[in-house]
Write an enzyme that holds these catalytic residues in place. Structure first.
Site, PDB file in Angstrom:
ATOM      1  N   SER A 110       0.810  -1.223   0.000  1.00 42.70           N
ATOM      2  CA  SER A 110       0.000   0.000   0.000  1.00 42.70           C
ATOM      3  C   SER A 110       0.845   1.275   0.000  1.00 42.70           C
ATOM      4  CB  SER A 110      -0.970  -0.003   1.193  1.00 42.70           C
ATOM      5  OG  SER A 110      -1.926  -1.013   1.003  1.00 42.70           O
TER       6      SER A 110
ATOM      7  N   LYS B  83      -9.031  -6.356  10.555  1.00 39.32           N
ATOM      8  CA  LYS B  83     -10.182  -5.793   9.834  1.00 39.32           C
ATOM      9  C   LYS B  83     -11.477  -5.841  10.655  1.00 39.32           C
ATOM     10  CE  LYS B  83      -8.413  -6.716   5.189  1.00 39.32           C
ATOM     11  NZ  LYS B  83      -8.709  -7.269   3.870  1.00 39.32           N
TER      12      LYS B  83
END
Ligand code: ATR
Length: 303
Positions: free
Chosen positions: A23, A72
């Protein structure tokens, strides 16, 4: 948008471990491209402090962050507001602050569907039957995407049947959804127009019991599916969300049998777009230049 005194906007990716995340490469490319005063860093957060970290997110001085494994669900639980995809999946991969509230999204749905659209703009015209291999969090995000796109029939095939049933129950047994026995996967090409692998089979680092143990990257993925048995003369669209290697055994096998293929890298790139826009105020584009940058990085790691 949250800025430091210097006007700089900070964002990053949070996970455990985090050092392999690509990322930063994606977001720093966009920061440079748009000449923005922002940073995007990796941030390792151990599981035992994750609840505290996300619970006090506003105190870290960030505009927001991406969230990866294994946080998450924790990020999702800590949020004040959640978008529809995060609610459907029960997990968040993107956080941002808005009016003092922690907002959460799951952009995997968007990332997958955008990449599919970019590769096969007319996919919906022929997709009567979509088959999803796997029933984990990624499968949930993708099933939700096909449901929202109005796919008439979506079949889930998972090694552990109970998880396929759980996924269908999580979507309230929506009329488009059904489970098909894992043993039927070798017939998949005779009924499915779109086939999506969301399992870890084919991933270079799948480890014992995973694909690397069962099939070398160059071997036919006989442990996954056999795409040679197709009675329907139309070719299927075969997608893999694995992107290391980029040409997975499944995609190679699909290409050899004349099917259209959609690789996993595009999903990674497209899922990053909404977060960048939330934090830095500019909607970035997924370009060939960005894709080549990530491929070069993947290649360098494999050398
Ligand atoms: P994620 O949330 O990232 O999607 P996950 O929840 O760990 O990941 O799910 C991994 C998926 O890969 C599951 O569908 C898993 O099947 P099981 O539910 O039977 O475990 C699937 N998977 C992993 N290794 C597999 C293998 N060797 N053969 C078939 N399926 C496999």
């Amino acid at each position: 948008m949250k800025q430091t005194d210097s006007g700089q906007i900070r964002a990053g990716v949070v996970g455990w471990p985090i050092k392999h995340s690509r990322s930063p490469l994606i977001h720093r490319h966009w920061l440079n491209q748009h000449n923005l005063n922002g940073t995007y860093d990796r941030h390792a957060v151990a599981p035992d402090v994750a609840t505290d970290f996300f619970g006090h997110f506003a105190s870290h001085g960030w505009a927001g962050c991406n969230v990866t494994v294994p946080h998450k669900e924790t990020a999702y639980a800590a949020a004040d507001r959640r978008d529809a995809s995060a609610q459907a999946v029960g997990a968040a991969n993107t956080l941002w602050l808005e009016d003092g509230q922690l907002c959460a999204a799951n952009t995997d749905t968007y990332g997958f569907m955008e990449h599919l659209k970019a590769c096969c703009p007319d996919w919906a015209d022929t997709a009567q039957h979509v088959a999803i291999l796997g029933a984990g969090g990624a499968a949930r995000a993708i099933v939700y995407g096909f449901m929202m796109a109005g796919a008439p029939r979506i079949s889930i095939l998972n090694r552990t049947k109970r998880r396929a049933d759980d996924l269908i129950a999580a979507f309230d047994h929506h009329k488009s959804l059904g489970a098909i026995d894992w043993e039927q996967r070798h017939n998949i090409a005779s009924f499915a127009d779109v086939i999506v692998n969301t399992t870890t089979v084919g991933m270079d680092s799948a480890g014992p019991g995973g694909a690397s143990a069962d099939a070398s990257p160059n071997a036919l993925p006989s442990n996954l599916i056999d795409l040679t048995r197709r009675e329907n003369p139309n070719r299927a669209i075969v997608c893999d969300i694995v992107y290391v290697p980029l040409l997975t055994p499944l995609l190679k096998h699909a290409k050899e049998n004349g099917h259209k293929t959609v690789d996993g890298l595009g999903m990674l790139l497209h899922q990053a777009v909404p977060g960048f826009e939330k934090w830095f105020g500019v909607r970035p584009s997924v370009t060939d230049e960005l894709r080549d940058l990530i491929i070069a990085d993947l290649d360098a790691e494999q050398c």
